[in-house]
Write an enzyme that holds these catalytic residues in place. Structure first.
Site, short mmCIF file in Angstrom:
data_model
loop_
_atom_site.label_atom_id
_atom_site.label_comp_id
_atom_site.label_asym_id
_atom_site.label_seq_id
_atom_site.Cartn_x
_atom_site.Cartn_y
_atom_site.Cartn_z
N HIS A 472 0.79 -1.23 0.00
CA HIS A 472 0.00 0.00 0.00
C HIS A 472 0.83 1.28 0.00
O HIS A 472 0.32 2.34 -0.36
CB HIS A 472 -0.93 0.01 1.22
CG HIS A 472 -2.20 0.75 1.01
ND1 HIS A 472 -2.30 1.87 0.23
CD2 HIS A 472 -3.45 0.54 1.48
CE1 HIS A 472 -3.54 2.32 0.23
NE2 HIS A 472 -4.25 1.53 0.97
N TYR A 588 -14.71 5.63 8.62
CA TYR A 588 -13.70 6.10 7.67
C TYR A 588 -14.13 5.71 6.27
O TYR A 588 -14.35 4.54 6.00
CB TYR A 588 -12.36 5.45 8.02
CG TYR A 588 -11.17 5.86 7.17
CD1 TYR A 588 -10.16 6.65 7.70
CD2 TYR A 588 -11.04 5.43 5.86
CE1 TYR A 588 -9.05 6.99 6.94
CE2 TYR A 588 -9.95 5.78 5.09
CZ TYR A 588 -8.95 6.56 5.63
OH TYR A 588 -7.87 6.92 4.88
N THR A 601 -5.04 10.60 -0.52
CA THR A 601 -6.40 10.37 -0.02
C THR A 601 -6.73 11.37 1.09
O THR A 601 -5.87 12.01 1.66
CB THR A 601 -6.55 8.95 0.55
OG1 THR A 601 -5.63 8.78 1.64
CG2 THR A 601 -6.30 7.90 -0.52
#
Length: 771
Positions: A472, A588, A601
Site C-alpha cells: 500500500h 472512515y 487520499t
C-alpha cells in the site's frame, strides 16, 4: 546449464603462447542489443521530457511563432516592437553570424522562442488557476451555472491536444492548507452525535484550547512547508502511516484485487499467466513512454499521475526504524514462486518482449519442474509477512552477501512477483462461500507464497483464475485498478486463446529455461523464518472475510432515489452497523485528492448527525415514509457535501495529522491532537474505482466484471468494508473482521448490509431486479 553458459560474455586461459580469449558471440549480441534498448529508452524519455516540458505548447507551435515573426518582416511590420533589432545588436561578431541576413534570422528565432516560452508559462499558470476552481463539484446535477460553463470552455481550450500521462503535472494546483478554525469546527461537528454531553464538553474544551494556544504556531510551520513542498501531506503520510509502521503488513496494510468472476477465458494456468504478464509489460512500456492518457474527471479535469511512476520495479525494503521504497528505472525479469521454489523468468529475448506463448512455455516449465525446495526456501517469503524489525535484522544478518544476496536481489529487482498456486479458487454463484475463500487466498495465502514487499504480487491459481496482492505504501487502490483493467481488457479482447485454451502463436523452444534461484539458509535464519511465519499465520487465521454479490439492484435503480450510489451505500452501512452493534461509531471512507499535485487520499467521516438521525428514525419504525425519505435525502446531501469537501482539500483528518507531525518535531504536547489521532476507526470503508479505461462497452459485455477487492479490519473490534457498485444491476461487498473479537462477525454484518439496502430501497418503493 544453458543459462549458466550464456551468463558469461568471455572466457580466457593462459597458454605458453599467451592469453587465449574465447568470446561468446551470443552474449555479446545480447549485450549489444541491451545497450541499444537502453539508449532507445533514454532517448524516448528525453523526447517525452521535452514535449512534457513545453506542454501545452509543441514544436509545431514554436515553428508557427517563428514563421509569423519572420513573415511579418516581409510586410515591413515589426511585431517585436524593436526587440529583434535589439537582440541583433548584442549578437557576437563573426561566425556563425557573418551576414546581416543570418543575424536577423537568429534574432528572430531567439525572440520567437522567448515569446513562445512566455506563452507556455502564461497558459500553464492560467490553467493552474482554472483548475483551482471547484465550484462545479458543488452544483446540482443538471443545474450547471454560467460561470462553470465558461470555466469548462476555458479549461478545454487551455488543455491542449493529445496530452501525455504527465503533461498536466506542473499545471495541477497544490493542496491548500485549511484554516485551523474551519478544521476544528468540522471535527467537533463530526463527533458531537457520537459523544454524550460530558464527553463532548471535554472534547470541545480541548479543541478550543488547541485552537487558541497551540495551533497557531504549528499552522505557521505547516503553511511554510506548503510553500516549498509539492504536497504538504503526501510525504509525511507515506512515511509515518506506512513506512514507519513496525507491525506486519500482511492483513494490516496490503490489500487484494479479484479477477473477472462471471466469465472465464481459459482453464490453463500457464496460458492465462502468459497473457496477463505480457499485458502488464505492455502497460509498463506505455507507462515508460507516457502513452497512457491521464485520468480526467468529467473528461475535463486531470487527475495527478505521480503515483503511477512506482508501479513496477518497486520493492519495500525493511529497516529497523523505517522501511524505504526501492524503485528501479527498469527490470527485465519477474520473480516466480511455485511449490516452495523461487525462479527468475526473463521477459525479453534481446530487445524483444517475449510473446504470450513464449511466456506460457516458461511458466509451464516451472510447473513441470520436479526439483524440491532447498533447506529453508519453502517458507522464506514469510519474512515479508512477519514483523518489520525482525525482517530487517534477518536481511542484514543472512542476506547481505553471497548467493543469498544475489537471489534476494533477483526478487527485489524484479518487475513484480508472480505466485503460481497449487490450489484452485473461483466464484461460483451457487456457492456463496467460494467468493470469500477466493478473497482469503488473495489477502494472505498461506503466509509464505506471496512476496508482500513487492509493489504487487500477481497470483495465479491452478484453474487459471488470477488476482493481485498489493503493497500500500507506494500508491492507492485506483492506481493498481487502472493497470488491472488494462490487463483484463487486453487479455479478453486483444490477446485471446486457442480452442484448447492456450495462448495464440507458437513457442520458441530454444529459449533458455527459467533460472532457479539458489539459497544457503542457515539454521538460525530458518528459526527466524518460522517465527515470522507463526506471527503471520496467527494474523491470517484471525481474519474473518465475508464476500458476497448483492443481486437485487445496482446503481441504475439507486439513481431513482435521486441520490448518489455511494451515499446510498454509506447510509445503508450506518443502518447495518447500528442494527449489528446497537451504536454508532467513527466511520472512515477513503476519498481521493488527486485533483491536486501528488494528492493521495482524505477521510470522509461518513457517520454524520444527519445519517444517525435517519437511522434512528428507521429503527424506531414510527415515522411515515415521507419523513424517512426527507431524512434520507438530507443525510445523502450531507454525505455528498463532505465527500466534495474532502476531494477539494477541505477535509479534517490529513490537516490534523500533519499538525500532529509538526507538534512531534517541535516537542509540543497537544492533548487534543493525541486524542484525535488515537481514536479507533471501527468501521473502515472504501469504494472501488472501475471503468477508468474504456477498453470495452460494459453494456455490450455486462458479465465482464471484476468483483473488486478488499482489506483487513483496521480496528481489532471493527469492520473493514470494501464495495464495488459493479454496473447497473449488482454490487460486490468484501467485509472483514477478527474472529478474536466477540463483538464482530463479518457474515452477520454482511447480512445486515443486505437487509439495510433492501429496506432503504423499499422506502422509496424501488423495484428490485430478478434474482
Amino acid at each position: 546449464m544453458a543459462e549458466a553458459h550464456q551468463a558469461v560474455a568471455f572466457q580466457f586461459t593462459v597458454t605458453p603462447e599467451g592469453v587465449d580469449f574465447q568470446l561468446s558471440r551470443e552474449v555479446l549480441k545480447h549485450i549489444y542489443l541491451s545497450v541499444i534498448r537502453s539508449w532507445k529508452k533514454r532517448l524516448i524519455r528525453i523526447k517525452n521530457g521535452i514535449l512534457r516540458g513545453v506542454y501545452p505548447g509543441s514544436p509545431t507551435s514554436w515553428l508557427v511563432v517563428v514563421m509569423a515573426t519572420a513573415g511579418s518582416s516581409y510586410y515591413n511590420v515589426d511585431i517585436s516592437m524593436g526587440l529583434v533589432y535589439y537582440i541583433q545588436r548584442w549578437l557576437p561578431e563573426g561566425r556563425p553570424y557573418r551576414t546581416p541576413y543570418t543575424r536577423t534570422l537568429f534574432s528572430m528565432a531567439i525572440f520567437s522562442t522567448g515569446v513562445w516560452m512566455m506563452g507556455i508559462f502564461f497558459f500553464r499558470q492560467t490553467l493552474k488557476l482554472l483548475l483551482s476552481y471547484h465550484g462545479w463539484m458543488f452544483e446540482l446535477h443538471g443545474q450547471t451555472s454560467h460561470l462553470t460553463r465558461v470555466w469548462a470552455v476555458c479549461v478545454r481550450l487551455l488543455s491542449g491536444r493529445r496530452p501525455m500521462l504527465y503533461s498536466f503535472q506542473t499545471s495541477l494546483p497544490k493542496l491548500p492548507v485549511p484554516s485551523v478554525p474551519a478544521t476544528v469546527h468540522r471535527y467537533l461537528e463530526s463527533v458531537e452525535h457520537l459523544l454524550d454531553d460530558e464527553q463532548y464538553y471535554r472534547m470541545e474544551t480541548l479543541a478550543k484550547e488547541f485552537e487558541e494556544k497551540t495551533a497557531p504556531r504549528l499552522q505557521k510551520y505547516l503553511v511554510l512547508k506548503s510553500w516549498w513542498a509539492t504536497n504538504y501531506v503526501s510525504d509525511w503520510w507515506e512515511e509515518y502511516v506506512y513506512l514507519r509502521g513496525r507491525n506486519p503488513i500482511v492483513v494490516n496494510s496490503n490489500y487484494y484485487v479479484m479477477d473477472l468472476v462471471l466469465v472465464k477465458n481459459t482453464d490453463v494456468q500457464a496460458a492465462r499467466l502468459g497473457n496477463a504478464v505480457h499485458a502488464m509489460i505492455t502497460y509498463r512500456r506505455k507507462l515508460d513512454r507516457e502513452e497512457i492518457k491521464p485520468v480526467m474527471a468529467l473528461g475535463l479535469v486531470p487527475m495527478c499521475s505521480y503515483q503511477m511512476e512506482r508501479m513496477f520495479n518497486t520493492t519495500r525494503i525493511p529497516g529497523k526504524d523505517t522501511d524505504v521504497l526501492q524503485h528501479l528505472p527498469d527490470s527485465r525479469h519477474v520473480a516466480v514462486y511455485h511449490k516452495g521454489r523461487f525462479f527468475k523468468v526473463w521477459l525479453y529475448e534481446g530487445s524483444r518482449l517475449l510473446k504470450p506463448r513464449d511466456l506460457e512455455m516458461q511458466f509451464q516449465r516451472i510447473l513441470d519442474d520436479p526439483s524440491p525446495p532447498q533447506p529453508g526456501e519453502e517458507r522464506l517469503a514469510a519474512l515479508t509477512a512477519g514483523g518489520r524489525v525482525e525482517w530487517a535484522q534477518a536481511r542484514q544478518a543472512f542476506f547481505s552477501s553471497g548467493k543469498n544476496k544475489a537471489a534476494l536481489d533477483a526478487i527485489e529487482r524484479a518487475a513484480f512477483f508472480v505466485a503460481l498456486d497449487e490450489e484452485s479458487h473461483h466464484y461460483d454463484p451457487e456457492d456463496e462461500a467460494s467468493l470469500s475463500l477466493y478473497g482469503k487466498a488473495l489477502l494472505h495465502g498461506n503466509c509464505y507464497n506471496r512476496w508482500f514487499d513487492k509493489s504487487f504480487t500477481l497470483i495465479s491459481f491452478k484453474n487459471g483464475q488470477l488476482g493481485l496482492n498489493t503493497e500500500h505504501a507506494w500508491a492507492d487502490a485506483p492506481i493498481i485498478g487502472h493497470l488491472w483493467e488494462f490487463v483484463l481488457g487486453t487479455d479478453s479482447f486483444h490477446l485471446g486463446y486457442t480452442e484448447t485454451g492456450h495462448c495464440l502463436g507458437k513457442p520458441n523452444p530454444v529459449l533458455p529455461p527459467p533460472q532457479r534461484l539458489q539459497w544457503d539458509i542457515p539454521k538460525q535464519c530458518q528459526a527466524v523464518i518460522e517465527s515470522s511465519y507463526q506471527v503471520a499465520k496467527a494474523l491470517a487465521d484471525d481474519v474473518e472475510l465475508y464476500c458476497f454479490q448483492f443481486l437485487p439492484f445496482g446503481k441504475g435503480l439507486i439513481k431513482k432515489c435521486r441520490t448518489s450510489p455511494d451515499a446510498f451505500v454509506q447510509i445503508a452501512l450506518q443502518l447495518a452497523h447500528f442494527r449489528d452493534r446497537g451504536k454508532f461509531c467513527l466511520t472512515y471512507e477513503a476519498s481521493m485528492t488527486r485533483m491536486f499535485r501528488e494528492g493521495r487520499t482524505e477521510t470522509v467521516r461518513s457517520c454524520t448527525r444527519e445519517s444517525t438521525a435517519f437511522v434512528q428514525a428507521m429503527v424506531q419504525g414510527r415515522h411515515l415514509n415521507e419523513d424517512l425519505q426527507r431524512l434520507f435525502r438530507k443525510a445523502a446531501e450531507k454525505h455528498q457535501n463532505m465527500y466534495r469537501l474532502a476531494m477539494t482539500g477541505a477535509g479534517i483528518d490529513r490537516h490534523l495529522f500533519c499538525l500532529y507531525v509538526v507538534s512531534k518535531y517541535l516537542g509540543v504536547e497537544s492533548p487534543f491532537l493525541a486524542e484525535v489521532l488515537s481514536e479507533p476507526w471501527r468501521l473502515s470503508t472504501s469504494q472501488i474505482a472501475q471503468f477508468q479505461i474504456r477498453m470495452f462497452d460494459p453494456n455490450k459485455y455486462p458479465k465482464h466484471l471484476g468483483a473488486g477487492g478488499g482489506f483487513g479490519p483496521v480496528a481489532d473490534d471493527g469492520y473493514g468494508v470494501s464495495y464495488m457498485i459493479a454496473g447497473e444491476n449488482t454490487i460486490f461487498f468484501h467485509v472483514s473482521s477478527k474472529f478474536s473479537s466477540s463483538e464482530t462477525n463479518a457474515q452477520r454484518f454482511g447480512n445486515q448490509i443486505r437487509q439495510a439496502l433492501l429496506d432503504i430501497a423499499n422506502l422509496f418503493q424501488v423495484p428490485k431486479a430478478d434474482g
